[in-house]
Write a protein that holds these residues in place. Structure first.
Motif, PDB file in Angstrom:
ATOM      1  N   ASN A   1       0.770  25.258   3.444  1.00 49.69           N
ATOM      2  CA  ASN A   1       2.105  24.823   3.867  1.00 49.69           C
ATOM      3  C   ASN A   1       2.914  24.188   2.742  1.00 49.69           C
ATOM      4  O   ASN A   1       3.438  23.088   2.866  1.00 49.69           O
ATOM      5  N   PHE A   2       3.005  24.881   1.650  1.00 52.35           N
ATOM      6  CA  PHE A   2       3.702  24.357   0.486  1.00 52.35           C
ATOM      7  C   PHE A   2       5.203  24.258   0.755  1.00 52.35           C
ATOM      8  O   PHE A   2       5.817  25.177   1.303  1.00 52.35           O
ATOM      9  N   ALA A   3       5.790  23.125   0.388  1.00 53.51           N
ATOM     10  CA  ALA A   3       7.236  22.939   0.587  1.00 53.51           C
ATOM     11  C   ALA A   3       7.967  23.392  -0.678  1.00 53.51           C
ATOM     12  O   ALA A   3       8.092  22.643  -1.633  1.00 53.51           O
ATOM     13  N   TRP A   4       8.429  24.645  -0.660  1.00 51.47           N
ATOM     14  CA  TRP A   4       9.016  25.224  -1.872  1.00 51.47           C
ATOM     15  C   TRP A   4      10.228  24.449  -2.350  1.00 51.47           C
ATOM     16  O   TRP A   4      10.440  24.277  -3.544  1.00 51.47           O
ATOM     17  N   LEU A   5      11.074  24.024  -1.411  1.00 48.60           N
ATOM     18  CA  LEU A   5      12.268  23.291  -1.813  1.00 48.60           C
ATOM     19  C   LEU A   5      12.013  21.794  -1.900  1.00 48.60           C
ATOM     20  O   LEU A   5      12.859  21.038  -2.338  1.00 48.60           O
ATOM     21  N   GLY A   6      10.834  21.362  -1.474  1.00 53.49           N
ATOM     22  CA  GLY A   6      10.553  19.936  -1.477  1.00 53.49           C
ATOM     23  C   GLY A   6       9.813  19.503  -2.725  1.00 53.49           C
ATOM     24  O   GLY A   6       9.706  18.316  -2.994  1.00 53.49           O
ATOM     25  N   ASP A   7       9.309  20.465  -3.486  1.00 53.81           N
ATOM     26  CA  ASP A   7       8.546  20.118  -4.678  1.00 53.81           C
ATOM     27  C   ASP A   7       9.418  20.251  -5.915  1.00 53.81           C
ATOM     28  O   ASP A   7      10.089  21.265  -6.096  1.00 53.81           O
ATOM     29  N   GLU A   8       9.406  19.228  -6.754  1.00 53.16           N
ATOM     30  CA  GLU A   8      10.331  19.238  -7.887  1.00 53.16           C
ATOM     31  C   GLU A   8      10.068  20.377  -8.873  1.00 53.16           C
ATOM     32  O   GLU A   8      10.963  20.789  -9.609  1.00 53.16           O
ATOM     33  N   ASN A   9       8.820  20.905  -8.865  1.00 48.68           N
ATOM     34  CA  ASN A   9       8.520  21.986  -9.808  1.00 48.68           C
ATOM     35  C   ASN A   9       9.049  23.336  -9.356  1.00 48.68           C
ATOM     36  O   ASN A   9       9.292  24.213 -10.173  1.00 48.68           O
ATOM     37  N   THR A  10       9.202  23.518  -8.054  1.00 49.67           N
ATOM     38  CA  THR A  10       9.612  24.834  -7.570  1.00 49.67           C
ATOM     39  C   THR A  10      11.024  24.859  -7.006  1.00 49.67           C
ATOM     40  O   THR A  10      11.597  25.932  -6.865  1.00 49.67           O
ATOM     41  N   ALA A  11      11.597  23.685  -6.700  1.00 49.14           N
ATOM     42  CA  ALA A  11      12.875  23.661  -5.982  1.00 49.14           C
ATOM     43  C   ALA A  11      13.966  24.387  -6.769  1.00 49.14           C
ATOM     44  O   ALA A  11      14.711  25.202  -6.228  1.00 49.14           O
ATOM     45  N   MET A  12      14.066  24.112  -8.072  1.00 44.97           N
ATOM     46  CA  MET A  12      15.121  24.720  -8.866  1.00 44.97           C
ATOM     47  C   MET A  12      14.936  26.237  -8.953  1.00 44.97           C
ATOM     48  O   MET A  12      15.879  27.001  -8.757  1.00 44.97           O
ATOM     49  N   GLY A  13      13.706  26.657  -9.226  1.00 44.01           N
ATOM     50  CA  GLY A  13      13.446  28.093  -9.318  1.00 44.01           C
ATOM     51  C   GLY A  13      13.747  28.801  -8.014  1.00 44.01           C
ATOM     52  O   GLY A  13      14.392  29.855  -7.993  1.00 44.01           O
ATOM     53  N   ALA A  14      13.332  28.183  -6.909  1.00 43.81           N
ATOM     54  CA  ALA A  14      13.576  28.789  -5.596  1.00 43.81           C
ATOM     55  C   ALA A  14      15.078  28.891  -5.333  1.00 43.81           C
ATOM     56  O   ALA A  14      15.560  29.896  -4.802  1.00 43.81           O
ATOM     57  N   SER A  15      15.831  27.868  -5.732  1.00 40.20           N
ATOM     58  CA  SER A  15      17.282  27.889  -5.515  1.00 40.20           C
ATOM     59  C   SER A  15      17.938  28.970  -6.372  1.00 40.20           C
ATOM     60  O   SER A  15      18.832  29.686  -5.915  1.00 40.20           O
ATOM     61  N   ILE A  16      17.511  29.068  -7.627  1.00 46.67           N
ATOM     62  CA  ILE A  16      18.086  30.079  -8.515  1.00 46.67           C
ATOM     63  C   ILE A  16      17.828  31.475  -7.950  1.00 46.67           C
ATOM     64  O   ILE A  16      18.711  32.331  -7.941  1.00 46.67           O
ATOM     65  N   PHE A  17      16.636  31.681  -7.436  1.00 50.92           N
ATOM     66  CA  PHE A  17      16.323  32.979  -6.846  1.00 50.92           C
ATOM     67  C   PHE A  17      17.314  33.330  -5.738  1.00 50.92           C
ATOM     68  O   PHE A  17      17.804  34.458  -5.662  1.00 50.92           O
ATOM     69  N   VAL A  18      17.629  32.347  -4.905  1.00 51.34           N
ATOM     70  CA  VAL A  18      18.542  32.603  -3.790  1.00 51.34           C
ATOM     71  C   VAL A  18      19.929  32.982  -4.309  1.00 51.34           C
ATOM     72  O   VAL A  18      20.557  33.930  -3.821  1.00 51.34           O
ATOM     73  N   ILE A  19      20.415  32.253  -5.315  1.00 53.03           N
ATOM     74  CA  ILE A  19      21.753  32.549  -5.849  1.00 53.03           C
ATOM     75  C   ILE A  19      21.764  33.959  -6.437  1.00 53.03           C
ATOM     76  O   ILE A  19      22.685  34.747  -6.197  1.00 53.03           O
ATOM     77  N   VAL A  20      20.728  34.285  -7.195  1.00 55.84           N
ATOM     78  CA  VAL A  20      20.659  35.614  -7.802  1.00 55.84           C
ATOM     79  C   VAL A  20      20.626  36.684  -6.712  1.00 55.84           C
ATOM     80  O   VAL A  20      21.366  37.665  -6.752  1.00 55.84           O
ATOM     81  N   TRP A  21      19.812  36.447  -5.707  1.00 52.93           N
ATOM     82  CA  TRP A  21      19.691  37.384  -4.584  1.00 52.93           C
ATOM     83  C   TRP A  21      21.058  37.639  -3.941  1.00 52.93           C
ATOM     84  O   TRP A  21      21.404  38.765  -3.589  1.00 52.93           O
ATOM     85  N   GLY A  22      21.841  36.577  -3.826  1.00 52.69           N
ATOM     86  CA  GLY A  22      23.130  36.713  -3.164  1.00 52.69           C
ATOM     87  C   GLY A  22      24.189  37.370  -4.036  1.00 52.69           C
ATOM     88  O   GLY A  22      25.189  37.872  -3.536  1.00 52.69           O
ATOM     89  N   MET A  23      23.995  37.354  -5.349  1.00 50.48           N
ATOM     90  CA  MET A  23      25.061  37.760  -6.251  1.00 50.48           C
ATOM     91  C   MET A  23      24.851  39.150  -6.865  1.00 50.48           C
ATOM     92  O   MET A  23      25.813  39.784  -7.292  1.00 50.48           O
ATOM     93  N   VAL A  24      23.601  39.581  -6.957  1.00 49.31           N
ATOM     94  CA  VAL A  24      23.302  40.812  -7.694  1.00 49.31           C
ATOM     95  C   VAL A  24      24.130  42.004  -7.190  1.00 49.31           C
ATOM     96  O   VAL A  24      24.712  42.736  -7.972  1.00 49.31           O
ATOM     97  N   GLY A  25      24.210  42.145  -5.861  1.00 46.41           N
ATOM     98  CA  GLY A  25      24.890  43.304  -5.286  1.00 46.41           C
ATOM     99  C   GLY A  25      26.311  43.462  -5.790  1.00 46.41           C
ATOM    100  O   GLY A  25      26.723  44.555  -6.190  1.00 46.41           O
ATOM    101  N   PHE A  26      27.046  42.380  -5.811  1.00 45.80           N
ATOM    102  CA  PHE A  26      28.442  42.460  -6.221  1.00 45.80           C
ATOM    103  C   PHE A  26      28.581  42.906  -7.672  1.00 45.80           C
ATOM    104  O   PHE A  26      29.354  43.801  -7.997  1.00 45.80           O
ATOM    105  N   TYR A  27      27.794  42.303  -8.563  1.00 44.16           N
ATOM    106  CA  TYR A  27      27.934  42.646  -9.984  1.00 44.16           C
ATOM    107  C   TYR A  27      27.397  44.039 -10.265  1.00 44.16           C
ATOM    108  O   TYR A  27      27.856  44.712 -11.184  1.00 44.16           O
ATOM    109  N   MET A  28      26.451  44.467  -9.447  1.00 44.42           N
ATOM    110  CA  MET A  28      25.975  45.834  -9.578  1.00 44.42           C
ATOM    111  C   MET A  28      27.109  46.816  -9.286  1.00 44.42           C
ATOM    112  O   MET A  28      27.356  47.749 -10.049  1.00 44.42           O
TER     113      MET A  28
END
Lengths: 472, 338
Positions: free
Chosen positions: B187-214
């Motif tokens: 039950n790892f808290a991806w957004l609750g852990d300081e080591n993964t929160a930033m990476g997880a957030s960046i992934f979401v932004i990239v996921w949301g943006m790739v389509g448009f720039y493609m």
């Protein structure tokens, strides 16, 4: 060549215009924005002050109320407004009730422009900071001194301590309408099934945690946006243990506020509970609503510290056999210096009347109507929460066990209630949240969290640009 | 105007007539051009009006924000004190703000790079990455991929944020899927852990943006003559070589524009970060979040305005860096179109 020349001269024209563009508004704003608005106030005039119209609301005047649309909705003010409009003794007034969830954002331009509404429910996450508007508010002592619609003096009908949360610098400016009890909530049916007893001090929690673990449950759990409800529990418990010795240094941002032995003792126990695995991990990555449902619906943890709004908030997500009850926050041990039954209970939903509103008398009259027995009882019945008006909840609590235990706690406490204001007053919650998430996740020691919280306190105390209010 | 009413003698009247006659004889001129009705109305509608709107609604608020940044305004009263640059001094001593600025810079470096790289790869696959025989074309089913990868962009950012915060929650979809393939995340808290929160957030932004720039890059690549690609293929260039040596230089301007757009978004990032990380943990807090809380939780509007000014300056600097990098890496050979 011709083309090129033309383009240069056009460019020069644009360049000139751009220079003007930069210079003009600068001069204009420097001159104008230093004092936006002003004026306003006293639009409606006043009517004759009589026993039935104690604030002198002018006949046929308009009242403008802006109400926070949160857990309690706005219908209770609307129904009070209807009663007020139908009140023939006022000579006919019309009341406009508007709702918003963004009190500060929406009302900011109206305050700056000198045109605030007559009555505001300054509540919710986006409420206006007290130290920013204090000087612009009416004192509300005359509302409590007046008679309610049934003819009893209002101050005689209220619970103890209701003025405290709305009093700043000795001025009573905010009338908090709904009584909130801070406590620790549990399922009495689950406790009965397992033969667990309700703890009476922090010393009992470890054994209860052990019992919970044996059943595959946790003692506590939390959600990221509500991590500071554990701060509330720790601080309130320490005040119950040691009284004003703990409360006043915290409220007035003392340099050693967080080092008091009562706070430290409780933090040590909580740290031990976390390290023993009695607090469900992962809360820092869980939304608070989801976490609360894990407690009330899945019953993964036994206890949840919260204000009494928790019953209403989780109404649709509570297990069928979950008989919700609450007990007051716990003293450190058996040697508490405050009277038995002392608890944190405070009136919430602060209603304010701005001084330069058009019709402040109308705002006060609407408050008086809301404080009448009829309106207050209707509120308690519909929202399952007591208002600051006493004796509006019958013995069966309209069928709610949580409401009954609130009434019992309030009756036991009597006048021995306190409140903590400074955290909200200085907008500290947002900065405290990451600290508490980290502590509950087990990543901070007691020394770490003490230093971090004290650091925040010190930062505000030493910031001369923040207006401090002495809390007594 | 007032002069003529107070001094209504015959002399002044003649003077007015004379000047009017003189006006008729000598038309007014601006930069050697006659001020005809056509020209004046043209100026009025196409220059003065838009300029006035721009001044009042764009430049005005900017200037006002800069002024507020130098006051101690609390936001709820008309009174404020001028404190010059105090707010800026305080900001650069505030560890939380510096942390937020650092996080924004991380976002501005990583998000555009990752998003645009992926977008370019996808765009190449869809337009020119197809079979190496016959006409230059994309992969089989490329129109399907194009539509599917545009989907996330259609969803509002706030919905994306809420959606992913539920996927990342300890009892959420991600941990469930990892459990299915045999990885117990406890039950790892991806957004609750300081080591993964930033990476997880960046992934979401990239996921949301790739389509448009493609889609943006696809349009740009379609503008490149197919003969160029055919020639490259005849010379034996593989797909990677074609992308790096042919596509990228030829759509350089589009890449630069995309870089600036997405960089500005990453320097703001408010909606994504506020939805994913409502608690302002040091590892994920961004300037816009801190700005919002300073203004609307702590009611220090002066200080918040100063943060806004700093954010604007950083955004301008970012754009300047992108221009310079583009120029220095060979954009100048393109006839300086940038």
């Amino acid at each position: 060549m011709e083309l090129k020349e033309a383009s240069i001269s056009r460019r020069n024209l644009l360049r000139g215009a751009a220079t003007a563009a930069l210079l003009l508004p600068f001069g204009a704003t420097l001159a104008s924005c230093a004092a936006p608005g002003g004026g306003g106030g006293g639009g409606a005039g006043t009517g004759k002050v009589t026993a039935d119209n104690p604030f002198g609301v002018a006949a046929n005047s308009k009242v403008d109320a802006v109400i926070f649309d949160g857990g309690y909705g706005v219908d209770y003010v609307e129904s009070a407004a209807k009663i007020m409009e139908a009140n023939k003794k006022l000579g006919g007034v019309s009341v406009k009730v508007s709702s918003t969830q963004k009190i500060a954002t929406e009302l900011q331009p109206r305050f700056v422009g000198g045109n605030p509404p007559d009555l505001i429910d300054n509540s919710g996450a986006n409420s206006i900071g007290w130290n920013t508007i204090l000087s612009q508010l009416e004192t509300l002592d005359d509302v409590l001194d007046s008679n309610n619609l049934e003819g009893t003096k209002i101050s005689d009908t209220l619970f103890g301590g209701v003025k405290a949360p709305g009093t700043f610098d000795g001025k009573f400016v905010a009338l908090n309408y709904v009584m909130t009890v801070y406590g620790i909530w549990y399922s009495s049916s689950l406790f009965e099934e397992n033969g667990w007893t309700v703890p009476t001090s922090w010393q009992d929690l470890k054994a209860l945690g052990e019992a919970a673990k044996a059943k595959g449950k946790y003692l506590f759990l939390w959600g990221q946006e509500a991590a500071t409800s554990y701060q509330t529990m720790v601080v309130d418990s320490a005040v119950i243990q040691a009284g004003d010795d703990v409360r006043l240094p915290l409220e007035n941002l003392d340099a050693k506020a967080w080092s008091h032995p009562a706070i430290q003792g409780i933090l040590e126990i909580l740290y031990d509970l976390i390290k023993s695995g009695y607090v469900k991990p992962g809360g820092a990555g869980t939304k608070f609503t989801e976490a609360q449902a894990q407690w009330s619906l899945k019953q993964e943890a036994l206890l949840y510290p919260s204000g009494s709004w928790i019953e209403n908030e989780m109404k649709k997500q509570t297990a069928d056999n979950f008989k919700m009850k609450g007990f007051a926050e716990l003293p450190l041990d058996g040697s508490q210096t405050t009277p038995k039954g002392t608890m944190r209970a405070e009136a919430g939903e602060p209603f304010i009347v701005p001084s330069n509103a058009k019709n402040p008398a109308g705002g006060k009259e609407l408050l008086r109507t809301m404080l009448s027995k009829e309106s207050a009882t209707a509120f308690a019945k519909a929202k399952l929460a007591p208002t600051i008006v006493k004796d509006t909840v019958p013995a069966d609590g309209f069928g709610s066990t949580a409401l009954v235990s609130q009434s019992e706690l309030l009756a036991t406490a009597g006048d021995n209630v306190f409140t903590i204001k400074s955290f909200n007053l200085y907008g500290m919650n947002g900065d405290q949240l990451p600290i508490w998430n980290s502590f509950l996740e087990g990543k901070m020691t007691v020394a770490d969290i003490t230093a971090a919280l004290q650091g925040l306190t010190d930062k505000i105390r030493e910031d001369s640009s923040i207006t401090k209010i002495e809390i007594k | 105007m007032t002069l003529s009413t107070t001094d209504g003698g015959p002399g002044s009247a003649t003077a007015a007539v004379i000047s009017a006659k003189a006006g008729r004889r000598k038309p007014l001129r601006l930069g050697g051009r006659k001020l005809t009705f056509d020209f004046v109305s043209f100026l009025l509608v196409f220059l003065i009006l838009p300029l006035a709107i721009f001044l009042i609604f764009v430049i005005g608020p900017f200037a006002q924000a800069v002024y507020y940044a130098m006051t101690d305004w609390t936001g709820f009263s008309p009174d404020m004190k001028f404190v010059a640059l105090d707010n800026f001094v305080r900001l650069f001593k505030d560890p939380t703000f510096l942390r937020a600025m650092g996080n924004n810079i991380i976002l501005a470096v990583i998000v555009p790079l990752v998003t645009l790289t992926i977008a370019l790869i996808f765009a190449s696959m869809i337009t020119i990455g197809g079979p190496s025989g016959g006409q230059v074309r994309g992969l089989k089913g490329s129109s399907f991929y194009r539509i599917v990868s545009f989907f996330p962009y259609v969803i509002p950012a706030i919905v994306i944020g809420i959606l992913w915060s539920m996927i990342y929650t300890p009892s959420g979809l991600l941990n469930g899927l990892l459990g299915l393939i045999g990885i117990d995340t406890n039950n790892f808290a991806w957004l609750g852990d300081e080591n993964t929160a930033m990476g997880a957030s960046i992934f979401v932004i990239v996921w949301g943006m790739v389509g448009f720039y493609m889609v943006l890059f696809i349009a740009a690549i379609k503008g490149v003559p197919a003969e160029t690609y055919e020639a490259a293929r005849l010379d034996g260039a593989g797909r990677f070589r074609t992308t790096v040596s042919i596509t990228l230089p030829l759509i350089r301007d589009n890449v630069q524009t995309a870089y600036i757009y997405i960089g500005i978004m990453a320097l703001d990032a408010f909606v994504y970060m506020a939805a994913l990380n409502p608690v302002r943990n040091p590892s994920t807090v961004v300037m816009s979040q801190y700005l919002y809380s300073t203004a609307f939780e702590k009611f220090q509007f002066g200080l918040a305005s100063a943060m806004g000014v700093v954010l604007a300056v950083i955004t301008l600097l970012f754009a300047a860096v992108v221009f310079v990098v583009n120029w220095a890496t060979g954009g100048r050979k393109d006839g300086g179109r940038a």
